[in-house]
Design a protein around this motif. Sequence first.
Motif, PDB file in Angstrom:
ATOM      1  N   LYS A 250      23.267 -33.235   5.173  1.00 36.43           N
ATOM      2  CA  LYS A 250      24.523 -32.638   5.604  1.00 36.43           C
ATOM      3  C   LYS A 250      25.635 -33.597   6.059  1.00 36.43           C
ATOM      4  CE  LYS A 250      22.076 -28.582   7.245  1.00 36.43           C
ATOM      5  NZ  LYS A 250      21.791 -27.528   8.562  1.00 36.43           N
ATOM      6  N   ARG A 251      25.195 -34.758   6.533  1.00 33.72           N
ATOM      7  CA  ARG A 251      26.429 -35.760   6.871  1.00 33.72           C
ATOM      8  C   ARG A 251      26.721 -36.615   6.041  1.00 33.72           C
ATOM      9  NH1 ARG A 251      23.495 -39.910   9.645  1.00 33.72           N
ATOM     10  NH2 ARG A 251      25.793 -41.031   9.992  1.00 33.72           N
ATOM     11  N   TRP A 252      25.935 -36.620   5.010  1.00 32.28           N
ATOM     12  CA  TRP A 252      26.520 -37.167   3.495  1.00 32.28           C
ATOM     13  C   TRP A 252      27.401 -36.391   2.973  1.00 32.28           C
ATOM     14  CZ3 TRP A 252      26.053 -36.571  -1.547  1.00 32.28           C
ATOM     15  CH2 TRP A 252      26.492 -37.443  -2.506  1.00 32.28           C
ATOM     16  N   ARG A 253      26.921 -35.187   2.816  1.00 30.88           N
ATOM     17  CA  ARG A 253      27.843 -34.046   2.171  1.00 30.88           C
ATOM     18  C   ARG A 253      29.306 -33.859   2.771  1.00 30.88           C
ATOM     19  NH1 ARG A 253      24.410 -28.645   1.759  1.00 30.88           N
ATOM     20  NH2 ARG A 253      26.520 -28.057   0.551  1.00 30.88           N
ATOM     21  N   MET A 254      29.232 -34.227   4.051  1.00 32.90           N
ATOM     22  CA  MET A 254      30.625 -34.267   4.995  1.00 32.90           C
ATOM     23  C   MET A 254      31.320 -35.419   4.581  1.00 32.90           C
ATOM     24  SD  MET A 254      29.248 -32.644   8.399  1.00 32.90           S
ATOM     25  CE  MET A 254      30.719 -32.658   8.993  1.00 32.90           C
ATOM     26  N   GLY A 255      30.807 -36.297   3.741  1.00 36.44           N
ATOM     27  CA  GLY A 255      31.561 -37.782   3.460  1.00 36.44           C
ATOM     28  C   GLY A 255      31.229 -39.020   4.206  1.00 36.44           C
ATOM     29  N   THR A 257      28.988 -42.020   5.775  1.00 38.06           N
ATOM     30  CA  THR A 257      27.884 -43.087   5.147  1.00 38.06           C
ATOM     31  C   THR A 257      26.589 -42.938   5.876  1.00 38.06           C
ATOM     32  OG1 THR A 257      29.579 -44.581   4.463  1.00 38.06           O
ATOM     33  CG2 THR A 257      27.317 -45.545   4.866  1.00 38.06           C
ATOM     34  N   VAL A 258      25.412 -42.761   5.440  1.00 33.48           N
ATOM     35  CA  VAL A 258      24.296 -42.504   6.378  1.00 33.48           C
ATOM     36  C   VAL A 258      23.647 -44.013   6.032  1.00 33.48           C
ATOM     37  CG1 VAL A 258      24.130 -40.298   5.833  1.00 33.48           C
ATOM     38  CG2 VAL A 258      23.071 -41.607   4.447  1.00 33.48           C
ATOM     39  N   SER A 259      22.638 -44.050   7.153  1.00 32.27           N
ATOM     40  CA  SER A 259      22.022 -45.528   7.402  1.00 32.27           C
ATOM     41  C   SER A 259      20.762 -45.727   6.330  1.00 32.27           C
ATOM     42  CB  SER A 259      21.363 -45.416   8.815  1.00 32.27           C
ATOM     43  OG  SER A 259      20.316 -46.620   8.723  1.00 32.27           O
ATOM     44  N   VAL A 274      23.098 -44.899  -6.658  1.00 34.67           N
ATOM     45  CA  VAL A 274      21.950 -44.152  -6.407  1.00 34.67           C
ATOM     46  C   VAL A 274      22.304 -42.639  -6.526  1.00 34.67           C
ATOM     47  CG1 VAL A 274      20.964 -46.166  -5.074  1.00 34.67           C
ATOM     48  CG2 VAL A 274      22.056 -44.295  -3.877  1.00 34.67           C
ATOM     49  N   ARG A 275      21.226 -42.106  -6.968  1.00 35.18           N
ATOM     50  CA  ARG A 275      21.408 -40.584  -6.881  1.00 35.18           C
ATOM     51  C   ARG A 275      20.799 -40.075  -5.329  1.00 35.18           C
ATOM     52  NH1 ARG A 275      17.140 -38.463 -10.520  1.00 35.18           N
ATOM     53  NH2 ARG A 275      16.199 -40.483 -10.374  1.00 35.18           N
ATOM     54  N   ILE A 276      21.617 -39.191  -4.848  1.00 29.74           N
ATOM     55  CA  ILE A 276      21.337 -38.581  -3.566  1.00 29.74           C
ATOM     56  C   ILE A 276      20.672 -37.220  -3.691  1.00 29.74           C
ATOM     57  CG2 ILE A 276      22.166 -37.900  -1.407  1.00 29.74           C
ATOM     58  CD1 ILE A 276      21.945 -40.936  -1.627  1.00 29.74           C
ATOM     59  N   ASN A 290      24.644 -49.992  -0.055  1.00 36.70           N
ATOM     60  CA  ASN A 290      25.302 -51.410   0.343  1.00 36.70           C
ATOM     61  C   ASN A 290      24.874 -51.719   1.864  1.00 36.70           C
ATOM     62  OD1 ASN A 290      27.001 -49.933   2.318  1.00 36.70           O
ATOM     63  ND2 ASN A 290      28.546 -49.749   0.568  1.00 36.70           N
ATOM     64  N   ASP A 291      25.132 -52.826   2.301  1.00 31.27           N
ATOM     65  CA  ASP A 291      24.531 -53.323   3.599  1.00 31.27           C
ATOM     66  C   ASP A 291      24.876 -52.158   4.565  1.00 31.27           C
ATOM     67  OD1 ASP A 291      23.811 -55.630   2.367  1.00 31.27           O
ATOM     68  OD2 ASP A 291      25.460 -56.720   3.031  1.00 31.27           O
ATOM     69  N   ASN A 292      25.643 -51.240   4.395  1.00 30.85           N
ATOM     70  CA  ASN A 292      26.133 -50.429   5.477  1.00 30.85           C
ATOM     71  C   ASN A 292      25.296 -49.004   5.487  1.00 30.85           C
ATOM     72  OD1 ASN A 292      28.204 -52.162   6.777  1.00 30.85           O
ATOM     73  ND2 ASN A 292      29.892 -51.343   5.214  1.00 30.85           N
ATOM     74  N   GLY A 293      24.655 -48.921   4.373  1.00 25.48           N
ATOM     75  CA  GLY A 293      24.058 -47.751   3.969  1.00 25.48           C
ATOM     76  C   GLY A 293      24.185 -47.026   2.593  1.00 25.48           C
ATOM     77  N   PHE A 294      24.370 -46.011   2.714  1.00 23.91           N
ATOM     78  CA  PHE A 294      24.799 -45.053   1.376  1.00 23.91           C
ATOM     79  C   PHE A 294      25.889 -44.328   1.591  1.00 23.91           C
ATOM     80  CE2 PHE A 294      19.776 -45.167   2.013  1.00 23.91           C
ATOM     81  CZ  PHE A 294      19.545 -45.921   0.971  1.00 23.91           C
ATOM     82  N   GLN A 295      26.728 -44.985   0.952  1.00 22.26           N
ATOM     83  CA  GLN A 295      28.172 -44.447   0.925  1.00 22.26           C
ATOM     84  C   GLN A 295      28.529 -43.360   0.159  1.00 22.26           C
ATOM     85  OE1 GLN A 295      31.247 -47.582   0.452  1.00 22.26           O
ATOM     86  NE2 GLN A 295      32.788 -45.913   0.069  1.00 22.26           N
TER      87      GLN A 295
END
Length: 304
Positions: A250-255, A257-259, A274-276, A290-295
């Motif tokens: 849900k957070r990812w769909r709100m734009g 970046t997740v860990s 990557v495919r989410i 990337n290093d920050n997570g999945f953008q």
Amino acid sequence: MFYMFNGFISIDKPPEITAHDCVSKLRKLLKQKKIGHGGTLDPMATGVLPIAVGNATRLLRFLPDGKAYNAKIRFGIVTNTDDITGEVISDRPCPHLPLAEVEQALACFQGKIIQRPPAFSAIQVNGQRLYDLARRGEITESDIPTRSVEITEIRLLGWTLGDYPELDVAIACGGGTYIRSIARDLGEKLGYGATLSSLRRTLSNGFDLNSSLSFEQVDALLRSHSLEVLAPDRGLHFLPKVILKEEDSKRWRMGQTVSRQSPLHNEDIPSGYVRICDAEQNFLGISEANDNGFQPIVVLYPIN
């Protein structure tokens, strides 16, 4: 009653129309404007033309690069377009051309080669299309920029004797390769000249003939309310899949970046696209790992 489609339709392109014509035709059939194609195909050519519909148009740039063709090359004829539709500029019958010489020359096109695109092509030089310059007689061979392309397979399929012998060949290659140029250069190498007499694309960007439909088939399926588009992630299975927990999806769909610790299966995911997917394996879009997570890069079903 009309339905909005989101996904891919692989069209088996008929001859004598452009890829743009195919998009226009499909827009009329589906009554949808948001449609785009996954790479051009010469009007003479037939075969696989991936077309994205609806929100899948945002995925076109992520499709894999590879293409494959069945081509027929006619020796003894040279045209200004490097295919049979052009003006004949050289006519030299060669009924005794040995197949052994053709096979030996053909092997030289395997691997990474430097290729000069046809003068009649859509490549831009100084902001102008080559075919416009060629029609006005304002381009020479030396003005056409060469490029490095890769031929991963080139295989003999058949050989037809005659005053103008014809070679049937299967070619697998990377993007940006002109089969017309291979025909032309093979003819030059053998000393008789050659031109492309037919071309059928059998694979493009992860789609093949088995998954392709003619326009007549699309029309019939629409009339029977049974047309099903290919899934938006069709052709993208070469990208690693990341499955997110419910809250993280849900957070990812709100734009957001997740860990990297968010995936349900926390395997080592390399950097890159990557495919989410959510916990139910539903495809949600494309991320950059990337290093920050999945953008988020392409979110197909955003939450506002």
